[in-house]
Design an enzyme around this catalytic site. Structure first.
Site, PDB file in Angstrom:
ATOM      1  N   CYS A 224      -0.184   1.910  24.254  1.00 32.90           N
ATOM      2  CA  CYS A 224      -1.487   1.850  23.591  1.00 32.90           C
ATOM      3  C   CYS A 224      -2.192   0.550  23.948  1.00 32.90           C
ATOM      4  CB  CYS A 224      -1.314   1.947  22.070  1.00 32.90           C
ATOM      5  SG  CYS A 224      -2.864   1.853  21.147  1.00 32.90           S
ATOM      6  N   CYS A 230      -4.465  -3.468  16.637  1.00 29.96           N
ATOM      7  CA  CYS A 230      -4.443  -2.420  15.607  1.00 29.96           C
ATOM      8  C   CYS A 230      -3.179  -2.599  14.759  1.00 29.96           C
ATOM      9  CB  CYS A 230      -4.451  -1.051  16.265  1.00 29.96           C
ATOM     10  SG  CYS A 230      -4.200   0.335  15.122  1.00 29.96           S
ATOM     11  N   CYS A 233       0.954   0.235  14.594  1.00 33.35           N
ATOM     12  CA  CYS A 233       2.299   0.210  15.183  1.00 33.35           C
ATOM     13  C   CYS A 233       2.812  -1.220  15.273  1.00 33.35           C
ATOM     14  CB  CYS A 233       2.294   0.834  16.579  1.00 33.35           C
ATOM     15  SG  CYS A 233       1.929   2.599  16.600  1.00 33.35           S
ATOM     16  N   GLN A 420       3.982  16.316   5.336  1.00 35.33           N
ATOM     17  CA  GLN A 420       4.621  15.412   6.286  1.00 35.33           C
ATOM     18  C   GLN A 420       3.868  15.408   7.614  1.00 35.33           C
ATOM     19  OE1 GLN A 420       6.816  13.327   5.545  1.00 35.33           O
ATOM     20  NE2 GLN A 420       7.953  14.091   3.774  1.00 35.33           N
ATOM     21  N   TYR A 453       8.678  16.968  -7.805  1.00 39.40           N
ATOM     22  CA  TYR A 453       7.636  16.477  -6.888  1.00 39.40           C
ATOM     23  C   TYR A 453       7.535  17.414  -5.675  1.00 39.40           C
ATOM     24  CZ  TYR A 453       9.000  12.257  -9.522  1.00 39.40           C
ATOM     25  OH  TYR A 453       9.340  11.352 -10.509  1.00 39.40           O
ATOM     26  N   ASP A 475       5.186  20.177  -9.646  1.00 36.49           N
ATOM     27  CA  ASP A 475       4.323  19.115  -9.159  1.00 36.49           C
ATOM     28  C   ASP A 475       3.173  18.953 -10.138  1.00 36.49           C
ATOM     29  OD1 ASP A 475       3.987  17.638  -6.224  1.00 36.49           O
ATOM     30  OD2 ASP A 475       2.107  17.799  -7.342  1.00 36.49           O
ATOM     31  N   ASP A 525      11.626  14.021  -4.378  1.00 35.28           N
ATOM     32  CA  ASP A 525      10.815  13.495  -3.287  1.00 35.28           C
ATOM     33  C   ASP A 525       9.549  12.892  -3.888  1.00 35.28           C
ATOM     34  OD1 ASP A 525       9.752  12.826  -0.865  1.00 35.28           O
ATOM     35  OD2 ASP A 525       9.281  14.872  -0.226  1.00 35.28           O
ATOM     36  N   CYS A 552       9.948   8.180   0.881  1.00 40.89           N
ATOM     37  CA  CYS A 552       9.187   7.493   1.932  1.00 40.89           C
ATOM     38  C   CYS A 552       9.230   5.985   1.726  1.00 40.89           C
ATOM     39  CB  CYS A 552       7.746   7.995   1.967  1.00 40.89           C
ATOM     40  SG  CYS A 552       6.860   7.751   0.412  1.00 40.89           S
ATOM     41  N   GLU A 607      12.133   6.866   6.536  1.00 45.69           N
ATOM     42  CA  GLU A 607      12.347   7.776   5.399  1.00 45.69           C
ATOM     43  C   GLU A 607      13.831   7.723   5.022  1.00 45.69           C
ATOM     44  OE1 GLU A 607      10.033  11.078   3.347  1.00 45.69           O
ATOM     45  OE2 GLU A 607       9.465   9.555   4.817  1.00 45.69           O
TER      46      GLU A 607
END
Length: 618
Positions: A224, A230, A233, A420, A453, A475, A525, A552, A607
């Site tokens: 990139c 940026c 990443c 996801q 969730y 949820d 989750d 996450c 994760e």
């Protein structure tokens, strides 16, 4: 009108400018920092002159050799530090003096959030340095020397000695124990940085250039042109195997720092499972742009007079950076970014505020030998396999329906909602859950699945075949539950096999009173903040046979898993008795396995999946 495709928000004036440069870091000597805010902690002395910037290429060797002299010169020159307690000093655009709002308390860092994780990593490195210094002194007490810190905007040479779980490098100047937090750098890098802000324990700095690269770094891996500017990443310069090793270490540190468990209660962290795709994997992007500068809050607003930069916020400024392409996005989403940038060239004048553009991949799957629908766009990305052909397009309307496939399962969602964002890893990920959701022994004794969730039903649906008594998802978002029910029908699952309830997670256990905990598995989750105390208390009281915790945020996961292993929720007292008047058994859990999954290659994110089994004791 295309306004339905964009979420509009107000945005204040922005600072700084950026320009595209080569993706190579090693020979770049141009500063891209635009930050002007500079604050310090009480009692810290500042150097009054800036250190000379390190040059790239061969000059970097001379910079390293002359560093000791430079550091001594810095220490001999002192001056007033700008913005002490919000008063005085600083240059144009600073936040000190009259710009400081009185009486406004700083927000405490989010538990398990970026700032807390960074703080703990810095404290661990400081403790290590103190221990090494004590060993080197052989018991002699060394006099603490007050250190003069570099002035705002001055460039210094530092060596990266560790990596934080945030993805930032932790660096030191030669002859100093002061820690510098540096983005886009890895252990072993010798880098030039620009001092931005002094905290009590560390200095935040902007990356400028690599003077002497680490053996871990290979800039030819970078795909990139915006990398190192940026903020998306952090690891493109690293081999992928090294990225996975780092992410395993992130899980290790999360359980060390947040679980409050003794080491013998935490099993060895398993290797992180990688993503089948390391680029071209993101199925959703949300680039944005700023509105006209200095628009009034009230009254008529100015509209944009030219097409603004469209992209993402850079690491070291608040002004949007213009980004033409993002190589971690899927080909369909990348085409969408190009199309939206072209659209804005003619429609920019419609906007008086900044906005976020949605780009979500949508997949139309046609079985082998079938005929493709006539309305598929001509620029659709076509993926052919022996069993089917996928036509992948992009959606820009938040309320439109997007479709994804995970093996033979199909999922629909509002395009702007959560699902996801790496489809390539969902097949091995859901298979891993399928392989570990039942206990290794006595699998036949498990009948029910509770998916807390649940969102639009990823686990409830993909794991439903294993539970003869049925699976239930819950949820708080009614819209997600509506789509979950729709997805169950699309996958030919009736309510006896798979049903969903719209309610807050703590209400779940009121809906499953008929479930025998000895025959039940619970999948968690939660969002990044993890589970709240009330939910964990009710989970312990219900006491399912097995818990699979997907997260996450491995730091809040570690905190919550620690609660389940101890069987106690801080601040919550359960003094209830069994129906026969006897004392209630204490329910706690033991950890069977811990493992990371790399949903976002080239970034620091990992994760986590934790598998736990119930242990009973009075």
């Amino acid at each position: 009108m295309r306004f339905g495709a964009i979420r509009v928000f107000s945005k204040g004036p922005s600072l700084g400018t950026f320009s595209k440069t080569s993706p190579s870091l090693r020979y770049s000597s141009q500063s891209y920092s635009t930050r002007s805010c500079f604050t310090t902690s009480t009692g810290v002395k500042m150097a009054s002159t800036s250190a000379p910037a390190a040059a790239g290429g061969g000059e970097g060797v001379q910079q390293i050799d002359s560093y000791k002299i430079q550091h001594q010169q810095q220490k001999q020159q002192t001056g007033k530090r700008p913005f002490q307690n919000g008063q005085g000093g600083g240059g144009k655009g600073g936040r000190g003096g009259k710009f400081k709002k009185k009486g406004k308390k700083a927000k405490p860092p989010a538990e398990g959030g970026h700032d807390e994780v960074l703080r703990l990593d810095i404290e661990a490195l400081m403790a290590k340095s103190r221990n090494e210094a004590a060993e080197g002194a052989e018991g002699e007490e060394a006099a603490a020397e007050e250190e003069n810190l570099p002035e705002q905007g001055s460039e210094v040479l530092v060596e990266v000695v560790a990596l934080s779980s945030t993805g930032d490098g932790l660096a030191k100047m030669k002859g100093s124990d002061r820690i510098y937090v540096v983005p886009f750098a890895v252990p072993g890098d010798m880098v030039t940085v620009k001092a931005y802000r002094h905290e009590e324990t560390h200095t935040v700095a902007d990356f400028i250039s690599v003077v002497d690269p680490s053996p871990l770094r290979d800039d030819s891996r970078i795909q990139c042109e915006y990398f190192s500017k940026c903020s998306g990443c952090q690891f493109q310069m690293l081999d992928y195997a090294e990225q996975l090793r780092i992410k395993r270490e992130t899980v290790v540190k999360a359980y060390k720092n947040f679980s409050q468990l003794t080491p013998e209660l935490v099993p060895e962290i398993l290797d992180t499972i990688g993503s089948p795709l390391q680029y071209n994997y993101r199925t959703k992007l949300t680039p944005h742009f700023d509105g006209p500068w200095n628009n009034p809050r009230r009254g008529p607003k100015k509209h944009l007079e030219s097409c603004p930069p469209i992209g993402f916020t850079p690491k070291s400024a608040r002004k949007v950076m213009d980004i033409e392409d993002c190589p971690i996005a899927t080909p369909a989403v990348r085409k969408g970014l190009t199309a939206e940038r072209e659209r804005m060239k003619t429609e920019f004048s419609k906007y008086s505020n900044g906005a976020t553009i949605l780009l979500r991949e949508n997949t139309i799957r046609v079985p082998a030998g079938g005929e493709a629908p006539s309305d598929i766009p001509s620029d659709a990305v076509v993926v052919r396999t022996p069993g089917y052909t996928d036509y992948k397009t992009h959606i820009t309307d938040n309320n439109a329906t997007s479709t994804e496939h995970v093996d033979d399962f199909i999922f629909t969602n509002p395009a702007g909602s959560f699902f996801q964002n790496n489809n390539s890893i969902l097949s091995p990920f859901t298979q891993y859950i399928r392989d570990h959701i039942l206990p290794p022994a006595n699998k036949e004794g498990i009948k029910y699945l509770i998916d807390a969730y649940s969102g639009s039903g990823l686990f409830t649906i993909t794991q439903s075949a294993l539970f003869p008594g049925g699976s239930i998802g819950i949820d708080i978002a009614e819209g997600s539950i509506a789509y979950a029910r729709k997805n169950a029908k699309l996958n030919n699952l009736d309510e006896g096999q798979c049903k969903f309830i719209a309610a807050d997670a703590p209400e779940l256990f009121k809906s499953v009173e008929g479930y025998n905990p000895d025959e039940t598995v619970v999948v968690l989750d939660p969002p990044r903040k993890g589970c709240d105390a009330s939910f964990l208390s009710q989970l312990l009281r219900f006491g399912p046979r097995r818990v699979v915790y997907v997260s996450c945020n491995v730091h809040t996961q570690a905190r919550d898993v620690g609660v389940l292993v101890r069987g106690e929720v801080e601040g919550v007292v359960d003094d209830t008795e069994e129906t026969d008047g006897t004392e209630r058994k204490k329910t706690r859990y033991e950890i069977e396995s811990l493992r990371g999954f790399d949903f976002f290659p080239q970034t620091a994110h990992v994760e986590g999946v934790a598998v736990l089994n119930r242990v009973e004791e009075r």
